[in-house]
Design a protein around this motif. Structure first.
Motif, mmCIF file in Angstrom:
data_model
loop_
_atom_site.group_PDB
_atom_site.id
_atom_site.type_symbol
_atom_site.label_atom_id
_atom_site.label_comp_id
_atom_site.label_asym_id
_atom_site.label_seq_id
_atom_site.Cartn_x
_atom_site.Cartn_y
_atom_site.Cartn_z
ATOM 1 N N LYS A 104 0.826 -1.249 0.026
ATOM 2 C CA LYS A 104 0.033 -0.042 0.068
ATOM 3 C C LYS A 104 0.794 1.238 0.135
ATOM 4 N N THR A 105 1.845 1.161 0.792
ATOM 5 C CA THR A 105 2.755 2.536 0.898
ATOM 6 C C THR A 105 4.166 2.014 0.933
ATOM 7 N N ILE A 106 5.106 2.760 0.620
ATOM 8 C CA ILE A 106 6.475 2.507 0.673
ATOM 9 C C ILE A 106 7.128 3.641 1.541
ATOM 10 N N MET A 107 7.691 3.491 2.801
ATOM 11 C CA MET A 107 8.238 4.785 3.375
ATOM 12 C C MET A 107 9.349 5.208 2.805
ATOM 13 N N SER A 136 13.245 3.678 3.417
ATOM 14 C CA SER A 136 13.142 2.401 3.947
ATOM 15 C C SER A 136 13.762 1.326 3.024
ATOM 16 N N SER A 137 14.133 0.166 3.650
ATOM 17 C CA SER A 137 14.616 -1.016 2.925
ATOM 18 C C SER A 137 13.495 -1.155 1.776
ATOM 19 N N ALA A 138 12.503 -1.345 1.678
ATOM 20 C CA ALA A 138 11.414 -1.796 0.741
ATOM 21 C C ALA A 138 11.838 -0.685 -0.429
ATOM 22 N N GLU A 139 11.943 0.791 -0.063
ATOM 23 C CA GLU A 139 12.369 1.673 -1.377
ATOM 24 C C GLU A 139 13.623 1.153 -1.772
ATOM 25 N N ARG A 140 14.483 1.202 -0.894
ATOM 26 C CA ARG A 140 15.994 0.676 -1.664
ATOM 27 C C ARG A 140 15.957 -0.740 -2.504
ATOM 28 N N VAL A 149 13.597 -12.357 2.420
ATOM 29 C CA VAL A 149 13.382 -12.230 1.133
ATOM 30 C C VAL A 149 11.913 -12.154 0.763
ATOM 31 N N LEU A 150 11.543 -11.330 -0.091
ATOM 32 C CA LEU A 150 9.866 -11.372 -0.461
ATOM 33 C C LEU A 150 9.917 -11.490 -1.499
ATOM 34 N N TRP A 151 8.955 -12.390 -2.186
ATOM 35 C CA TRP A 151 8.523 -12.771 -3.313
ATOM 36 C C TRP A 151 7.307 -12.104 -4.033
ATOM 37 N N LEU A 152 7.572 -11.441 -4.880
ATOM 38 C CA LEU A 152 6.743 -10.361 -5.384
ATOM 39 C C LEU A 152 6.042 -10.470 -6.887
ATOM 40 N N ARG A 153 4.833 -9.981 -7.352
ATOM 41 C CA ARG A 153 4.546 -10.070 -8.623
ATOM 42 C C ARG A 153 4.381 -8.538 -8.917
ATOM 43 N N ILE A 179 12.208 -11.208 -6.887
ATOM 44 C CA ILE A 179 12.478 -11.292 -5.537
ATOM 45 C C ILE A 179 13.135 -10.306 -4.940
ATOM 46 N N ALA A 180 12.829 -9.647 -3.455
ATOM 47 C CA ALA A 180 13.576 -8.567 -3.067
ATOM 48 C C ALA A 180 13.973 -8.917 -1.607
ATOM 49 N N SER A 181 15.280 -8.371 -1.356
ATOM 50 C CA SER A 181 15.829 -8.851 -0.043
ATOM 51 C C SER A 181 15.580 -7.452 0.743
#
Length: 109
Positions: free
Chosen positions: A22-25, A28-32, A76-80, A87-89
Motif C-alpha cells: 500500500k505504501t512505501i516509506m 526504507s529498505s523496501a524503497e531501496r 526475502v519477499l517474492w513479489l508479482r 524477489i527482493a531482499s
C-alpha cells in the motif's frame, strides 16, 4: 513468464489471498529494494534458498514476519508486478508495513 499456477507449483505455494503493498516509506529498505506500491507479495522466506511461505492475507503476513523474524533481520519477499515475478531482499523495519488486498485492477491481470 510463468503464470500463477506454474509459479505456485514450482515454488510449492498453495494459492491463497494475496497482499498488495500500500505504501512505501521514504528511505526504507523496501524503497531501496525497489518494492513499489501495488506490488503483490505472494510469499516470503528467510533467504533465497529457504522454503517459501505463501502469503494468505495481510494481517497474517504482518503477524507472521514479526513473529518469525526480528527488526533488522533480512528477509526475502517474492513479489508479482504486472505479471512478472521478482524477489527482493529487505530488512525488517521497526514500523510495520501497510498492506492491503490487491486492487480490482491488479486482480483482473
Amino acid at each position: 513468464n510463468m503464470d500463477d499456477k506454474d509459479f505456485n507449483k514450482e515454488f510449492g505455494l498453495s494459492g491463497g489471498e494475496e497482499v498488495a503493498v500500500k505504501t512505501i516509506m521514504p528511505n526504507s529498505s523496501a524503497e531501496r529494494a525497489d518494492i513499489r506500491r501495488g506490488d503483490v507479495i505472494i510469499g516470503y522466506s528467510a533467504s533465497a534458498n529457504a522454503p517459501i511461505i505463501a502469503v494468505k492475507d495481510s494481517a497474517e503476513f504482518i503477524e507472521n514476519i514479526y513473529t518469525e523474524f526480528f527488526v533488522d533481520d533480512e528477509i526475502v519477499l517474492w513479489l508479482r508486478r504486472n505479471g512478472e515475478y521478482l524477489i527482493a531482499s529487505v530488512k525488517l523495519g521497526a514500523v510495520q508495513p501497510e498492506v492491503l488486498p490487491p486492487t480490482e485492477e491488479e486482480e483482473e491481470k
